[in-house]
Enzyme design. Sequence first.
Site, PDB file in Angstrom:
ATOM      1  N   ASP A  90      -2.009  -1.355  14.181  1.00 57.75           N
ATOM      2  CA  ASP A  90      -2.934  -0.550  13.390  1.00 57.75           C
ATOM      3  C   ASP A  90      -4.242  -0.727  14.177  1.00 57.75           C
ATOM      4  O   ASP A  90      -5.319  -0.785  13.396  1.00 57.75           O
ATOM      5  CB  ASP A  90      -3.219  -1.553  12.073  1.00 57.75           C
ATOM      6  CG  ASP A  90      -3.705  -0.332  10.852  1.00 57.75           C
ATOM      7  OD1 ASP A  90      -3.814   0.831  11.288  1.00 57.75           O
ATOM      8  OD2 ASP A  90      -4.318  -0.898  10.139  1.00 57.75           O
ATOM      9  N   CYS A 101       7.538   5.385  -7.355  1.00 61.33           N
ATOM     10  CA  CYS A 101       6.030   5.321  -6.696  1.00 61.33           C
ATOM     11  C   CYS A 101       5.409   6.551  -7.075  1.00 61.33           C
ATOM     12  O   CYS A 101       4.043   6.370  -7.305  1.00 61.33           O
ATOM     13  CB  CYS A 101       6.236   5.326  -5.337  1.00 61.33           C
ATOM     14  SG  CYS A 101       6.980   6.711  -4.493  1.00 61.33           S
ATOM     15  N   CYS A 111      -4.505  -1.847  -2.849  1.00 62.74           N
ATOM     16  CA  CYS A 111      -3.577  -1.477  -4.232  1.00 62.74           C
ATOM     17  C   CYS A 111      -2.255  -1.632  -3.737  1.00 62.74           C
ATOM     18  O   CYS A 111      -1.804  -0.969  -2.613  1.00 62.74           O
ATOM     19  CB  CYS A 111      -3.858  -0.205  -4.578  1.00 62.74           C
ATOM     20  SG  CYS A 111      -2.792   0.429  -5.931  1.00 62.74           S
TER      21      CYS A 111
END
Length: 306
Positions: free
Chosen positions: A126, A186, A233
């Site tokens: 990342d 989801c 989240c």
Amino acid sequence: MTFSEEIKKEALRLGFDACGICRAVDSGEEDRYMRWLDGNHQATMSYMERNIEKRLDPRLLVDGAKSIVSVALNYYPHKKLPAHAPQFAYYAYGKDYHDVVKGKLNQLFEFIRLRHPNVTGRYFSDSAPVLERFWAAQAGIGFIGKNTLLIIPGKGSFFFLGELIIDLELDYDSPISENCGSCMRCIDACPTDAIETPFLVNANKCISYQTIENRGEISPEIAPRLKNYVFGCDICQKVCPWNRMSNPHDTPEFMPSDDFMSIDLIKLREMNEEEYQLLFKGSAVKRTKFTGLKRNVTAISKNRNK
């Protein structure tokens, strides 16, 4: 045992939970990626608009790239913040994953160099324009779910990803056939409807974006629906059936401190910047900065007072 198999064995020895290898080629993802940008789904994350060519083709990011070694590192926690406490995404419970994953990738690179001293390459977690989930799926580690996260069958999605891109030909893995099937949990569970269609997340609506990457005020449409999250989240992961198989990680750096586990709303309201710096030293929570965390605390406090 082939050298590719030796690399995977060493990756597991270093603590990674999965490792796969694919050929470094043009991803073929240009149309999909550009549609995502054209829809302004990146919100204010302007870095997603830079280095697009390198993001789509790793050979432009790493000279002479031939292989991508993808790895996954579990971060599912041993213990979790109480439901009544302000919530932080599980990935932020311990030390910053960038340093941990890249440290292990450096060791894996050194292992390869022992056998091939002239190999060149770079490793990332990342930390560069890399389609991490795409390449992990190409390497057969898992598949990309409808929430756009990489899901590893039998293990779930609570994993950090990293990749080592090198100029060495290796034996390559193939993508797996598993997928989400007809499951829509989801999408149905997202409180802000950020997963607008399967495999498409609009960051403008995403609680993770609003509480971490957003440098302005939280969208007035999103603020009332933050639930109890002050940093990130995990809702789309918590409802995913594949995550019933999640097991706690084995990485000491990801263990939360006692002070972190005792966080409550009053402590966060009263916290000054010095206390913030001390509690979140070396943590991914630093990404949102003190002012951002305070903004998030104010938002969920308002929700509780309604």
